[in-house]
Design a protein around this motif. Structure first.
Motif, mmCIF file in Angstrom:
data_model
loop_
_atom_site.group_PDB
_atom_site.id
_atom_site.type_symbol
_atom_site.label_atom_id
_atom_site.label_comp_id
_atom_site.label_asym_id
_atom_site.label_seq_id
_atom_site.Cartn_x
_atom_site.Cartn_y
_atom_site.Cartn_z
ATOM 1 N N ALA A 74 -57.116 14.082 0.005
ATOM 2 C CA ALA A 74 -56.581 15.338 -0.521
ATOM 3 C C ALA A 74 -56.102 16.247 0.603
ATOM 4 C CB ALA A 74 -57.638 16.044 -1.361
ATOM 5 N N GLU A 75 -56.809 16.254 1.706
ATOM 6 C CA GLU A 75 -56.411 17.088 2.839
ATOM 7 C C GLU A 75 -55.059 16.641 3.401
ATOM 8 O OE1 GLU A 75 -56.468 20.229 5.287
ATOM 9 O OE2 GLU A 75 -57.918 19.826 3.692
ATOM 10 N N VAL A 76 -54.850 15.341 3.507
ATOM 11 C CA VAL A 76 -53.569 14.825 3.995
ATOM 12 C C VAL A 76 -52.448 15.207 3.020
ATOM 13 C CG1 VAL A 76 -52.245 12.718 4.429
ATOM 14 C CG2 VAL A 76 -54.536 12.963 5.359
ATOM 15 N N VAL A 77 -52.699 15.051 1.741
ATOM 16 C CA VAL A 77 -51.689 15.381 0.732
ATOM 17 C C VAL A 77 -51.342 16.867 0.788
ATOM 18 C CG1 VAL A 77 -51.310 15.574 -1.761
ATOM 19 C CG2 VAL A 77 -52.224 13.461 -0.814
ATOM 20 N N GLN A 78 -52.345 17.717 0.965
ATOM 21 C CA GLN A 78 -52.105 19.163 0.962
ATOM 22 C C GLN A 78 -51.412 19.656 2.228
ATOM 23 O OE1 GLN A 78 -52.605 21.066 -1.762
ATOM 24 N NE2 GLN A 78 -53.257 19.188 -2.763
ATOM 25 N N THR A 79 -51.557 18.944 3.329
ATOM 26 C CA THR A 79 -50.993 19.414 4.600
ATOM 27 C C THR A 79 -49.708 18.712 5.012
ATOM 28 O OG1 THR A 79 -52.434 17.899 5.834
ATOM 29 C CG2 THR A 79 -53.234 20.146 5.511
ATOM 30 N N ASN A 80 -49.389 17.581 4.434
ATOM 31 C CA ASN A 80 -48.210 16.804 4.816
ATOM 32 C C ASN A 80 -47.051 17.139 3.871
ATOM 33 O OD1 ASN A 80 -46.307 14.773 5.335
ATOM 34 N ND2 ASN A 80 -47.903 13.315 5.916
ATOM 35 N N GLU A 81 -45.955 17.623 4.420
ATOM 36 C CA GLU A 81 -44.802 18.018 3.603
ATOM 37 C C GLU A 81 -44.193 16.858 2.835
ATOM 38 O OE1 GLU A 81 -41.589 20.448 5.060
ATOM 39 O OE2 GLU A 81 -42.997 21.552 6.330
ATOM 40 N N THR A 82 -44.196 15.679 3.411
ATOM 41 C CA THR A 82 -43.592 14.537 2.724
ATOM 42 C C THR A 82 -44.403 14.102 1.508
ATOM 43 O OG1 THR A 82 -44.676 12.942 4.183
ATOM 44 C CG2 THR A 82 -42.465 13.661 4.810
ATOM 45 N N LEU A 83 -45.648 14.518 1.444
ATOM 46 C CA LEU A 83 -46.506 14.157 0.311
ATOM 47 C C LEU A 83 -46.650 15.303 -0.691
ATOM 48 C CD1 LEU A 83 -49.287 12.278 2.294
ATOM 49 C CD2 LEU A 83 -47.342 11.291 1.077
ATOM 50 N N GLU A 84 -45.751 16.263 -0.616
ATOM 51 C CA GLU A 84 -45.801 17.436 -1.477
ATOM 52 C C GLU A 84 -45.805 17.059 -2.963
ATOM 53 O OE1 GLU A 84 -43.291 21.557 -2.211
ATOM 54 O OE2 GLU A 84 -42.646 20.156 -0.679
ATOM 55 N N PHE A 85 -45.133 16.005 -3.328
ATOM 56 C CA PHE A 85 -45.057 15.588 -4.728
ATOM 57 C C PHE A 85 -46.418 15.203 -5.306
ATOM 58 C CE2 PHE A 85 -44.723 11.691 -2.351
ATOM 59 C CZ PHE A 85 -45.311 10.720 -3.127
ATOM 60 N N LEU A 86 -47.420 14.979 -4.459
ATOM 61 C CA LEU A 86 -48.757 14.607 -4.925
ATOM 62 C C LEU A 86 -49.733 15.782 -4.990
ATOM 63 C CD1 LEU A 86 -49.344 11.280 -2.961
ATOM 64 C CD2 LEU A 86 -48.927 11.540 -5.404
ATOM 65 N N ARG A 87 -49.299 16.971 -4.623
ATOM 66 C CA ARG A 87 -50.232 18.099 -4.490
ATOM 67 C C ARG A 87 -50.932 18.463 -5.789
ATOM 68 N NH1 ARG A 87 -46.961 21.600 -0.006
ATOM 69 N NH2 ARG A 87 -47.448 20.156 1.685
ATOM 70 N N GLU A 88 -50.263 18.390 -6.896
ATOM 71 C CA GLU A 88 -50.919 18.697 -8.167
ATOM 72 C C GLU A 88 -51.823 17.556 -8.619
ATOM 73 O OE1 GLU A 88 -48.349 20.041 -11.260
ATOM 74 O OE2 GLU A 88 -47.331 21.440 -9.936
ATOM 75 N N ILE A 89 -51.494 16.345 -8.213
ATOM 76 C CA ILE A 89 -52.273 15.177 -8.618
ATOM 77 C C ILE A 89 -53.545 15.056 -7.797
ATOM 78 C CG2 ILE A 89 -52.234 12.650 -8.767
ATOM 79 C CD1 ILE A 89 -49.191 12.911 -9.184
ATOM 80 N N MET A 90 -53.490 15.430 -6.521
ATOM 81 C CA MET A 90 -54.636 15.310 -5.624
ATOM 82 C C MET A 90 -54.960 16.657 -4.972
ATOM 83 S SD MET A 90 -54.030 11.679 -3.735
ATOM 84 C CE MET A 90 -55.658 11.709 -3.014
ATOM 85 N N PRO A 91 -55.506 17.593 -5.756
ATOM 86 C CA PRO A 91 -55.861 18.888 -5.168
ATOM 87 C C PRO A 91 -57.117 18.775 -4.316
ATOM 88 C CG PRO A 91 -56.588 18.804 -7.429
ATOM 89 C CD PRO A 91 -55.819 17.528 -7.167
ATOM 90 N N ARG A 92 -57.328 19.770 -3.468
ATOM 91 C CA ARG A 92 -58.572 19.811 -2.690
ATOM 92 C C ARG A 92 -59.739 19.994 -3.644
ATOM 93 N NH1 ARG A 92 -55.468 23.406 1.105
ATOM 94 N NH2 ARG A 92 -55.180 22.174 2.979
#
Length: 166
Positions: A74-92
């Motif tokens: 979740a930390e990688v998803v929240q901090t990596n711009e290329t993974l922005e599309f996953l932010r709602e799916i994998m919140p902290r």
């Protein structure tokens, strides 16, 4: 040249994801009618590479910990711009206490906003109600003066008696 290319049938053996599951997931989309073997292989391989990339990045962010946990992903998803599309799916992850505090904050903000709005609405309504009451009071007073009544109660009694009379 043929030695360098991997045929889909030979490449399927190299896949780690079960090809039947990938096909089932792809067929679940209403836009998909038919799935060719080449396409199936490419989607499965791309998925494997993506999962590998995400796990490697998470492992590096976790300070090379022995276990890879959801919080690392979740930390990688929240901090990596290329993974922005996953932010709602994998919140902290947050604790229940943090969640309750967030809800309380939102409720207090919305109640203060609605209190202000409703108070201004009620103020404007009470002003207009006062005007209506004042105008009706003055009309009653005018009628009372014409009829010789001194109070509003007497005029309302008279009006109710007049309505019931045939």
């Amino acid at each position: 040249m043929s030695n360098q290319q991997t045929s889909p049938s030979k490449g399927i053996k190299e896949l780690r994801l079960p090809i039947s599951r990938v096909k089932t997931i792809m067929k679940s989309s209403p836009q998909v009618e038919a799935i060719g073997q080449d396409c199936l292989f490419l989607v499965a391989k791309a998925t494997e590479l993506f999962v590998h990339y995400l796990s490697e990045e998470s492992h590096q962010k976790s300070n090379k910990a022995g276990n890879l946990e959801y919080k690392h992903l979740a930390e990688v998803v929240q901090t990596n711009e290329t993974l922005e599309f996953l932010r709602e799916i994998m919140p902290r992850k947050i604790t229940v206490r943090q969640f309750k505090e967030m809800i309380d904050d939102k409720n207090s903000e919305s109640s203060s906003d609605s209190d202000t709005d409703s108070q201004s609405d009620s103020d404007s309504n009470s002003d207009s109600d006062d005007k209506v009451e004042n105008s009706s009071d003055s009309s009653h007073n005018d009628n009372d003066k014409k009829n010789g009544n001194n109070s509003l109660e007497d005029s309302s009694k008279d009006e109710s008696e007049e309505e019931t009379k045939p």
